[in-house]
Design a protein around this motif. Structure first.
Motif, PDB file in Angstrom:
ATOM      1  N   VAL A 191       0.990  -1.390  -0.433  1.00 57.76           N
ATOM      2  CA  VAL A 191       0.001   0.093   0.044  1.00 57.76           C
ATOM      3  C   VAL A 191       0.651   1.071  -0.189  1.00 57.76           C
ATOM      4  CG1 VAL A 191      -2.065  -0.686   1.289  1.00 57.76           C
ATOM      5  CG2 VAL A 191      -0.134   0.018   2.133  1.00 57.76           C
ATOM      6  N   PHE A 192       0.332   2.180  -0.309  1.00 57.52           N
ATOM      7  CA  PHE A 192       1.550   3.636  -0.588  1.00 57.52           C
ATOM      8  C   PHE A 192       0.411   4.478   1.282  1.00 57.52           C
ATOM      9  CE2 PHE A 192       0.483   3.832  -5.322  1.00 57.52           C
ATOM     10  CZ  PHE A 192       1.493   2.871  -5.709  1.00 57.52           C
ATOM     11  N   ARG A 205       0.703  11.532  -0.836  1.00 55.91           N
ATOM     12  CA  ARG A 205       1.819  10.738  -1.194  1.00 55.91           C
ATOM     13  C   ARG A 205       1.189   9.821  -2.313  1.00 55.91           C
ATOM     14  NH1 ARG A 205       4.115   6.363   2.261  1.00 55.91           N
ATOM     15  NH2 ARG A 205       5.047   7.113   3.948  1.00 55.91           N
ATOM     16  N   PHE A 206      -0.626  10.257  -2.530  1.00 60.25           N
ATOM     17  CA  PHE A 206      -1.275   8.994  -4.068  1.00 60.25           C
ATOM     18  C   PHE A 206      -0.742  10.597  -4.698  1.00 60.25           C
ATOM     19  CE2 PHE A 206      -5.353   7.592  -3.133  1.00 60.25           C
ATOM     20  CZ  PHE A 206      -4.382   7.029  -2.249  1.00 60.25           C
ATOM     21  N   LEU A 234       1.747   6.355 -11.799  1.00 58.01           N
ATOM     22  CA  LEU A 234       3.484   5.746 -12.342  1.00 58.01           C
ATOM     23  C   LEU A 234       3.236   4.896 -11.600  1.00 58.01           C
ATOM     24  CD1 LEU A 234       5.614   5.958 -13.944  1.00 58.01           C
ATOM     25  CD2 LEU A 234       7.091   7.588 -12.029  1.00 58.01           C
ATOM     26  N   TYR A 235       3.275   4.526  -9.998  1.00 58.43           N
ATOM     27  CA  TYR A 235       3.953   3.030  -9.338  1.00 58.43           C
ATOM     28  C   TYR A 235       2.838   2.431  -9.383  1.00 58.43           C
ATOM     29  CZ  TYR A 235       7.847   5.819  -8.522  1.00 58.43           C
ATOM     30  OH  TYR A 235       9.178   7.368  -8.675  1.00 58.43           O
ATOM     31  N   GLN A 236       1.682   2.263  -9.723  1.00 62.71           N
ATOM     32  CA  GLN A 236       0.571   1.186  -9.598  1.00 62.71           C
ATOM     33  C   GLN A 236       1.345   0.033 -10.448  1.00 62.71           C
ATOM     34  OE1 GLN A 236      -3.462   0.583 -12.012  1.00 62.71           O
ATOM     35  NE2 GLN A 236      -3.624   2.151 -10.044  1.00 62.71           N
ATOM     36  N   VAL A 237       0.964  -1.298  -9.767  1.00 64.86           N
ATOM     37  CA  VAL A 237       1.568  -2.336 -10.223  1.00 64.86           C
ATOM     38  C   VAL A 237       0.252  -2.769 -11.446  1.00 64.86           C
ATOM     39  CG1 VAL A 237       2.008  -5.221 -10.458  1.00 64.86           C
ATOM     40  CG2 VAL A 237       2.975  -3.085  -8.671  1.00 64.86           C
ATOM     41  N   ASN A 238       0.114  -2.413 -12.513  1.00 64.63           N
ATOM     42  CA  ASN A 238      -0.560  -3.167 -13.369  1.00 64.63           C
ATOM     43  C   ASN A 238      -0.648  -3.294 -14.435  1.00 64.63           C
ATOM     44  OD1 ASN A 238       0.181  -0.873 -15.384  1.00 64.63           O
ATOM     45  ND2 ASN A 238      -1.224   1.064 -14.385  1.00 64.63           N
ATOM     46  N   SER A 239      -1.494  -4.357 -15.716  1.00 62.01           N
ATOM     47  CA  SER A 239      -1.213  -4.782 -16.938  1.00 62.01           C
ATOM     48  C   SER A 239       0.017  -4.088 -17.581  1.00 62.01           C
ATOM     49  CB  SER A 239      -2.390  -5.143 -17.124  1.00 62.01           C
ATOM     50  OG  SER A 239      -3.050  -3.898 -18.222  1.00 62.01           O
ATOM     51  N   GLY A 269      -6.879  -0.464  -6.822  1.00 63.62           N
ATOM     52  CA  GLY A 269      -7.566   0.707  -7.662  1.00 63.62           C
ATOM     53  C   GLY A 269      -5.773   1.741  -7.144  1.00 63.62           C
ATOM     54  N   GLU A 270      -5.147   0.860  -6.498  1.00 72.41           N
ATOM     55  CA  GLU A 270      -4.317   2.475  -6.048  1.00 72.41           C
ATOM     56  C   GLU A 270      -2.798   1.837  -6.115  1.00 72.41           C
ATOM     57  OE1 GLU A 270      -4.544   3.256  -1.726  1.00 72.41           O
ATOM     58  OE2 GLU A 270      -7.208   3.635  -2.507  1.00 72.41           O
TER      59      GLU A 270
END
Length: 314
Positions: free
Chosen positions: A223-224, A236-237, A243-248, A270-271
């Protein structure tokens, strides 16, 4: 036998960490064979202090003590006189007269250190703001389970480089020969004072997560905004999203097919990670969660009954 605490993994050698992981595998096999209860903590009891809410830690720790034949006794901070100003050193000296070990989940690591300093029985870190060693043990057990090894495995942590989970992941990883990368904004870069220079000098720090995840075996995130950081949520958001979201899209940058995705949970979908990824075929987050039980058992036995008869169980 001299008292031994479990506050960080700095105080444990690579051989000791490997032994804990090996013992956890044995304990897992026994449970899978129907050996849900073992007598090795029979007659012992463990205090569990919770300043922070908990799902996995409370469940895994309670079940671990019980299945080893002991009695887990949980306390919230409000149930203890800590909430009314009783000094930590007094609580430590009192509880250690009743209990055979004290486990604590705290906001400040310094409070955990004080608890250990004045306790006459082992103190176990169930999470602090700086370290989460029980999680790191379960992480490396899971990596070995899925990849067949730890030495040489490349791990990219995406998110807060001062995160308690990352700190323990890095400390244990360097000792075990893993290659540790972290992708994080400059303001959240790892702290060499927390990690120690021997660990800090061996990790790779990136600002661009696409560079960090290239050709890795493991993509890890957390978590951020951790408990106790709620006032920093907006700041923090702005630093971490998107940029730092782990997504596909980020996972396409790995460039290989045999990688795995890890998260210590709870996840804020979603975060820091998308629902698609955490529910995807690369995700092993629930195997991680399960292994918290087995590694916790290994730690309890190492501290309270290191001569438990493994050979009889094989």
């Amino acid at each position: 036998m001299a008292k031994r605490d479990f506050l960080t993994l700095k105080e444990y050698t690579a051989d000791e960490i490997r032994l804990l992981i090996d013992d956890a595998f044995l304990l897992k096999r026994l449970r899978q064979r129907g050996r849900f209860t073992l007598p090795y903590l029979s007659g012992l009891n463990v205090a569990m202090i919770f300043e922070k809410p908990s799902t996995r830690t409370r469940a895994s720790f309670s079940v671990a003590v019980y299945e080893l034949g002991g009695l887990p006794i949980p306390y919230s901070a409000q149930e203890l006189q800590l909430s009314r100003g009783e000094p930590i050193k007094d609580v430590a000296r009192v509880l250690s007269r009743y209990h055979h070990a004290i486990a604590a989940r705290v906001f400040r690591h310094s409070n955990l250190e004080e608890l250990a300093r004045f306790s006459s029985v082992p103190v176990i870190n169930m999470l602090s703001d700086l370290h989460h060693p029980l999680q790191a043990l379960a992480d490396y057990m899971t990596i070995k389970e899925k990849k067949g090894r730890i030495d040489g495995v490349k791990i990219a942590f995406v998110g807060d480089g001062r995160d308690n989970v990352f700190n323990s992941l890095a400390i244990a990883g360097v000792k075990l020969g893993a290659k540790i990368r972290v992708a994080t904004p400059r303001a959240y870069a790892p702290d060499p004072e927390i990690l120690g220079n021997d660990v800090y000098s061996k990790i790779e720090v990136y600002e661009d997560p696409a560079d960090a995840v290239e050709d890795v075996d493991v993509v890890y995130t957390d978590v951020f905004v951790s408990m106790g950081q709620e006032r920093e949520r907006e700041e923090r958001f702005k630093a971490f999203l998107p940029l730092y979201q782990v997504n596909s899209e980020l996972l396409k940058k790995v460039g290989r097919e045999d990688f795995i995705v890890m998260h210590c949970l709870p996840a804020h979908r979603g975060e820091e990670i998308t629902d698609e990824v955490i529910e995807g075929e690369k995700s092993i987050v629930f195997d991680q969660a399960e292994n918290r039980l087995h590694t916790t058992k290994a730690v309890l036995l190492y501290l309270l009954n290191p001569n438990w008869s493994k050979t009889k169980e094989l």
